[in-house]
Motif scaffolding. Sequence first.
Motif, PDB file in Angstrom:
ATOM      1  N   ARG A   1       0.926  -1.296   0.108  1.00 29.72           N
ATOM      2  CA  ARG A   1       0.150   0.072   0.157  1.00 29.72           C
ATOM      3  C   ARG A   1       0.752   1.391   0.032  1.00 29.72           C
TER       4      ARG A   1
ATOM      5  N   GLN B   1       2.023   1.686  -3.354  1.00 28.09           N
ATOM      6  CA  GLN B   1       1.120   2.320  -4.273  1.00 28.09           C
ATOM      7  C   GLN B   1       1.026   3.995  -3.906  1.00 28.09           C
TER       8      GLN B   1
ATOM      9  N   TRP C   1      -6.223   8.586  -9.073  1.00 27.19           N
ATOM     10  CA  TRP C   1      -7.447   8.119  -8.602  1.00 27.19           C
ATOM     11  C   TRP C   1      -7.355   6.611  -8.006  1.00 27.19           C
ATOM     12  N   ASP C   2      -6.808   5.806  -8.807  1.00 23.11           N
ATOM     13  CA  ASP C   2      -6.725   4.427  -8.663  1.00 23.11           C
ATOM     14  C   ASP C   2      -5.658   4.275  -7.278  1.00 23.11           C
ATOM     15  N   ASN C   3      -4.640   4.791  -7.356  1.00 23.98           N
ATOM     16  CA  ASN C   3      -3.777   4.742  -6.284  1.00 23.98           C
ATOM     17  C   ASN C   3      -4.188   5.203  -4.785  1.00 23.98           C
TER      18      ASN C   3
ATOM     19  N   PHE D   1      -7.222   5.527  -3.957  1.00 25.18           N
ATOM     20  CA  PHE D   1      -8.651   5.083  -3.386  1.00 25.18           C
ATOM     21  C   PHE D   1      -8.885   3.563  -3.537  1.00 25.18           C
ATOM     22  N   ALA D   2      -7.849   2.876  -3.987  1.00 20.84           N
ATOM     23  CA  ALA D   2      -8.051   1.576  -4.176  1.00 20.84           C
ATOM     24  C   ALA D   2      -7.881   0.690  -2.748  1.00 20.84           C
ATOM     25  N   GLU D   3      -8.570  -0.302  -2.618  1.00 21.69           N
ATOM     26  CA  GLU D   3      -8.807  -1.033  -1.341  1.00 21.69           C
ATOM     27  C   GLU D   3      -8.094  -2.199  -1.341  1.00 21.69           C
TER      28      GLU D   3
ATOM     29  N   ARG E   1      -8.834  -6.029  -3.368  1.00 18.57           N
ATOM     30  CA  ARG E   1     -10.088  -5.571  -4.324  1.00 18.57           C
ATOM     31  C   ARG E   1     -10.113  -6.840  -5.567  1.00 18.57           C
TER      32      ARG E   1
ATOM     33  N   VAL F   1     -12.483   0.851  -8.220  1.00 15.76           N
ATOM     34  CA  VAL F   1     -12.249   1.852  -7.194  1.00 15.76           C
ATOM     35  C   VAL F   1     -13.703   2.500  -7.265  1.00 15.76           C
TER      36      VAL F   1
ATOM     37  N   ASP G   1     -16.432   5.177  -7.234  1.00 22.06           N
ATOM     38  CA  ASP G   1     -16.780   6.106  -8.460  1.00 22.06           C
ATOM     39  C   ASP G   1     -16.949   7.566  -7.621  1.00 22.06           C
TER      40      ASP G   1
ATOM     41  N   TRP H   1     -15.856  10.775 -10.058  1.00 19.62           N
ATOM     42  CA  TRP H   1     -14.762  10.730 -11.124  1.00 19.62           C
ATOM     43  C   TRP H   1     -15.051  11.544 -12.211  1.00 19.62           C
TER      44      TRP H   1
END
Length: 717
Positions: free
Chosen positions: A257, A260, A484-486, A488-490, A493, A498, A500, A555
């Motif tokens: 994490r 990321q 956005w991906d880096n 808010f990614a969990e 997953r 991610v 919206d 987004w």
Amino acid sequence: MAVWIQAQQLQGDALHQMQSLYGQHFPIEVRHYLSQWIEGQLWDAIDLENPQEEFKAKRLLDSLIQELQNKAEHQVGEDGFLLKIKLGHYATQLKSTYDRCPLELVRCIKHILYTEQRLVREATNSSSPVGGMMDSMSQKYQQINQAFEELRLLTQDTENDLRKLQHNQEYFIIQYQESLRIQAQLSSLATLPIADRQLREPALLNKRATVEAWLTREANTLQKYRLDLAEKHQKTLQLLRKQQTIILDDELIQWKRRQQLAGNGGPPEGGLDILQSWCEKLAETIWQNRQQIRRAEHLRQQLPIPGPIEELLNELSSTITDIISALVTSTFIIEKQPPQVLKTQTKFAATVRLLVGGKLNVHMNPPQVKATIISEQQAKALLKNENTRNDSSGEILNNNCVMEYHQTTGTLSAHFRNMSLKRIKRSDRRGAESVTEEKFTILFESQFSVGGNELVFQVKTLSLPVVVIVHGSQDNNATATVLWDNAFAEPGRVPFLVPDKVVWPQLCDAINMKYKAEVQSNRGLSEENLVFLAQKAFSSSSNNPDDYRNMTMTWSQFNRESLPGRNFTFWQWFDGVMELTKKHLKPHWNDGAILGFVNKQQAQDMLMSKPNGTFLLRFSDSEIGGITIAWVAENPNKRMVWNLMPYTTKDFSIRSLADRISDLNHLLFLYPDRPKDEVFSKYYTPPLLTLCWTRRATSTWTTPWTWPSGAANSPDP
């Protein structure tokens, strides 16, 4: 303070970790006596992946040896004599070790310095007085190390029990052979005369009864030993699973994490050395217990005794195999991620590493790693173990690499140095999705065996999401997708889902992190800056930060829909600000000379109460990557605030901001009241250079009231 001075003050586990960095490959005495010289060299300037850098490394090796020899020559007295001999020996030893591979010396010293700096930093950040340097992280490390000690004792205990079981079983077999011999003697009595048989038979029958009674008792004892040993192994495996879960599902996932977030400009994810040492301890303990279970199974086969032990041993064997499989497959990781915005026909690099490769002797038969680019849908199918028929979504050149073992650091890794994406095959896009929203990933896979082909592993790992572009103009939109991906990614997953929409404070954290990293500044976005951005994002006029805390941004609002009255998105405007600041305005931003995030009306309200000639710098609302100067001046009819047409990168490539401000004689004070020369003079181009430049350039900038970008008072710069 020098790192070495601080490192010597470490205590407890941190001190032990520091001491373990040294050995024959690099003696701690060399670090001590050459500490100032070592810390003064530019080790990071050498690219370890570039063989052409070897001559630089050789120069450093020669210099190190010369420094050691000089230090040795200056030793005097009885103690000095012994030190002189020792340092001379180390000089010879280091030359012999690294003369043919000087890059390995650089790798070794970089590893040592990085680890020392990390240990010192962790100790310095600690607020707890216990032991001088015990923070929550070191407490967690202590718990992990205590669990390893418990595992070591349990494994030693089962080893002792196994030896005892083996000894008792060997004695049982001897007695069993004795019972067979007695039975054979009894059988042979049938050939003797009756008188002789009657004379000898009673003694043999008594002896047989005694031995058989002993065998019955001992068989029950052996069975109990076997069951007790199996129960102890069950306890060990439970603790092993728990420890492995902490290391793989907590510590390693947290490292990934951090890796990321580092892609968004977060702090470096940190080294893998501690994680590798833990994983190697796991591998060693697992392997020892696996061998013990196999020996217990061999003893059972050698002497079958009816009971539940066979089922128990099968269960233990299956469990230990599952544990080591999980360890091996989870520790095949990407140490250096490929670029997340990947342009076709452009060289890129990546590094994969097997954290348990050295301990399991995988390097004795170095495996080959293959890299393939796959789509989001293919990644989903792969994680579901669906048959993907070796599909790929493009062609990568130079996509095979053999893993190399580095003796000094104990790492097994594959360095892909010259990969290039030759072509990409895109999927059918959904709805309003653009090509810069389509995510791919680089799949790294390999196969190897451990324990003399006892176990064969097929390992795979996926890179962080990659957005493929074919032209530089797509870069900013692709960067938005990655950010956005880096952010808010969990963990865990489904690739690469991610949310919206996110709450505004979450987005603020992400763009502030990105801004500080891109501009390379400790001055991030203030609360006032973030309020300005919220006003822009939500078309709001509220100045109260609390009004935005629970608002969400989708987004589409971030980088699909244009801002009201504009032909660009929120992200495109913000990215333009970052690029301009990074390339041309960084020192002025760091000095606090640029307010930046101020709209036209706010600038007017701020300046109207100030003396004529007061000005401020704000980012343009109407142009991507533009900055304008707003100043207050006396008009023939009334005082008013003027705004220049925005300056852009094109303008600053001709003449810097400081020089342009110097040229404008009517600009006197930087808001609120600082004389402009006090703020900007250190950045002015010297007069002689300015004169030479003037003769070559156009004269548009030389007249104070003429600007190359347009009129003096734009309607909406």
